[in-house]
Design an enzyme around this catalytic site. Structure first.
Site, PDB file in Angstrom:
ATOM      1  CG  MET A   1     -11.499  -2.140   5.829  1.00 49.97           C
ATOM      2  SD  MET A   1      -9.971  -1.825   4.903  1.00 49.97           S
ATOM      3  CE  MET A   1      -8.912  -1.056   6.133  1.00 49.97           C
TER       4      MET A   1
ATOM      5  CG  HIS B   1      -9.242   0.699   0.023  1.00 45.10           C
ATOM      6  ND1 HIS B   1      -8.577   0.401   1.194  1.00 45.10           N
ATOM      7  CD2 HIS B   1     -10.557   0.813   0.378  1.00 45.10           C
ATOM      8  CE1 HIS B   1      -9.435   0.329   2.198  1.00 45.10           C
ATOM      9  NE2 HIS B   1     -10.648   0.595   1.729  1.00 45.10           N
TER      10      HIS B   1
ATOM     11  N   GLY C   1      -0.348   1.794   9.759  1.00 41.42           N
ATOM     12  CA  GLY C   1       0.377   1.537  11.002  1.00 41.42           C
ATOM     13  C   GLY C   1      -0.472   1.194  12.210  1.00 41.42           C
TER      14      GLY C   1
ATOM     15  N   GLY D   1      -2.714  -3.780   9.332  1.00 44.52           N
ATOM     16  CA  GLY D   1      -1.909  -4.490  10.326  1.00 44.52           C
ATOM     17  C   GLY D   1      -1.356  -5.816   9.839  1.00 44.52           C
TER      18      GLY D   1
ATOM     19  CG  ASP E   1      -6.125  -2.515   3.609  1.00 45.41           C
ATOM     20  OD1 ASP E   1      -5.049  -2.290   4.177  1.00 45.41           O
ATOM     21  OD2 ASP E   1      -6.719  -1.682   2.892  1.00 45.41           O
TER      22      ASP E   1
ATOM     23  CB  SER F   1      -0.878   0.000   1.251  1.00 52.62           C
ATOM     24  OG  SER F   1      -1.314   1.322   1.505  1.00 52.62           O
TER      25      SER F   1
ATOM     26  N   GLY G   1       1.110  -1.938   4.216  1.00 54.49           N
ATOM     27  CA  GLY G   1       1.699  -0.611   4.078  1.00 54.49           C
ATOM     28  C   GLY G   1       2.971  -0.494   4.875  1.00 54.49           C
TER      29      GLY G   1
ATOM     30  CG  MET H   1     -11.076   3.884   2.614  1.00 52.07           C
ATOM     31  SD  MET H   1      -9.490   3.771   3.466  1.00 52.07           S
ATOM     32  CE  MET H   1      -8.401   3.737   2.054  1.00 52.07           C
TER      33      MET H   1
ATOM     34  CG  ASP I   1      -4.933   2.716   1.175  1.00 52.33           C
ATOM     35  OD1 ASP I   1      -5.926   1.977   1.123  1.00 52.33           O
ATOM     36  OD2 ASP I   1      -3.797   2.317   1.533  1.00 52.33           O
TER      37      ASP I   1
ATOM     38  CG  MET J   1      -7.941   7.572   2.878  1.00 47.91           C
ATOM     39  SD  MET J   1      -7.134   7.468   4.485  1.00 47.91           S
ATOM     40  CE  MET J   1      -6.256   5.909   4.327  1.00 47.91           C
TER      41      MET J   1
ATOM     42  CG  HIS K   1      -4.071  -1.411  -1.406  1.00 53.16           C
ATOM     43  ND1 HIS K   1      -5.266  -2.057  -1.661  1.00 53.16           N
ATOM     44  CD2 HIS K   1      -4.313  -0.590  -0.361  1.00 53.16           C
ATOM     45  CE1 HIS K   1      -6.188  -1.649  -0.798  1.00 53.16           C
ATOM     46  NE2 HIS K   1      -5.636  -0.752   0.003  1.00 53.16           N
TER      47      HIS K   1
ATOM     48  N   GLY L   1      -8.462   4.521   7.574  1.00 56.91           N
ATOM     49  CA  GLY L   1      -8.115   5.928   7.728  1.00 56.91           C
ATOM     50  C   GLY L   1      -6.626   6.174   7.882  1.00 56.91           C
TER      51      GLY L   1
END
Ligand code: DX5
Ligand code: ZN
Length: 223
Positions: A138, A67, A146, A178, A176, A9, A198, A69, A36, A38, A34, A143
């Site tokens: 998820m 993805h 980490g 952790g 997706d 990611s 990520g 969001m 993200d 947002m 990937h 959002g």
């Protein structure tokens, strides 16, 4: 079981040299990239839009897994499709007319995925599951990169796998949040075949290539 794919990611990449970072993970054996997106409304954070998807498209021939969001994702599907997305994923929670939104992605000739937040049950997908190429579970609240893996997500993957088998549906299971060498083996054993990572990739001490290789190596260990 489908071969497991690794999807770095770019949220955790160094954007000063995005093209180079993408090249590094590609060389190390990443399968897809990937991205993200947002909007500061569906999730608290604001990240990137079609311009960066276009830049990523010019940096790699790997499929781009986008993805979204964002609220009202249907308004932007065409923009992300023409920017170079190969797979477009929308959140179930953001789509009151999910069936129509999935059809719109398919009409753009792109693969369609639906994403479930940790609190959204998999039963909410029963009526569209046959239409999907991917279901993304998820394993953190979306959002931010980490965050810590939510342990119950492994069971959720297992239940989704069962639902897909019962229905004879073909969607691949993506996860997706952790994901790292300690959490990956169990989610793969539960049925996930697309692993987004990520910080475990771009924050790896030896650099992103090493991050991909370590994640891949963890998959040959017992969960
Ligand atoms: C979180 C994003 C993830 C994020 C994962 O909202 O959807 O793709 O980049 O980051 P890690 O792998 O660090 O949890
Ligand atoms: Zn993501």
């Amino acid at each position: 079981m489908a071969a497991v794919q690794i999807l770095p990611s770019i949220l955790s990449a160094d954007f000063r040299c995005l093209g180079q970072q993408i090249a590094e993970v590609e060389q190390a054996g990443a399968d897809r990239i990937h991205v993200d997106v947002m909007d500061g409304r569906f999730v608290p954070n604001i990240t990137i839009g079609p311009l960066v998807v276009e830049a990523a498209r010019k940096s790699t021939s790997l499929p781009l897994d986008v993805h979204l969001m964002i609220v009202e994702p249907e308004r932007y599907l065409a923009d992300f499709a023409s920017a170079g997305a190969d797979i477009i994923l929308v959140h179930q929670e953001a789509c009151p007319h999910l069936h129509r939104t999935v059809e719109q992605i398919k009409q753009l000739d792109k693969q369609a995925g639906v994403v479930l937040n940790p609190s959204t049950p998999i039963t909410s997908l029963e009526e569209v599951i046959d239409l999907l190429d991917q279901v993304l579970i998820m394993s953190v609240n979306p959002g931010f990169g980490g965050q810590r893996f939510i342990g119950s997500s492994t069971q959720k993957v297992r239940r989704l796998q069962r639902l897909l088998q019962e229905r004879g549906a073909q969607a691949a299971i993506e996860i997706d949040g952790g994901i790292d060498p300690t959490t990956a083996p169990a989610v793969v054993a539960a049925g996930a075949s697309l692993l987004v990572a990520g910080s475990a990739v771009f924050g790896a001490p030896g650099g992103p290539g090493e991050g991909v290789r370590r994640l891949r190596a963890s998959l040959s260990q017992e969960p």
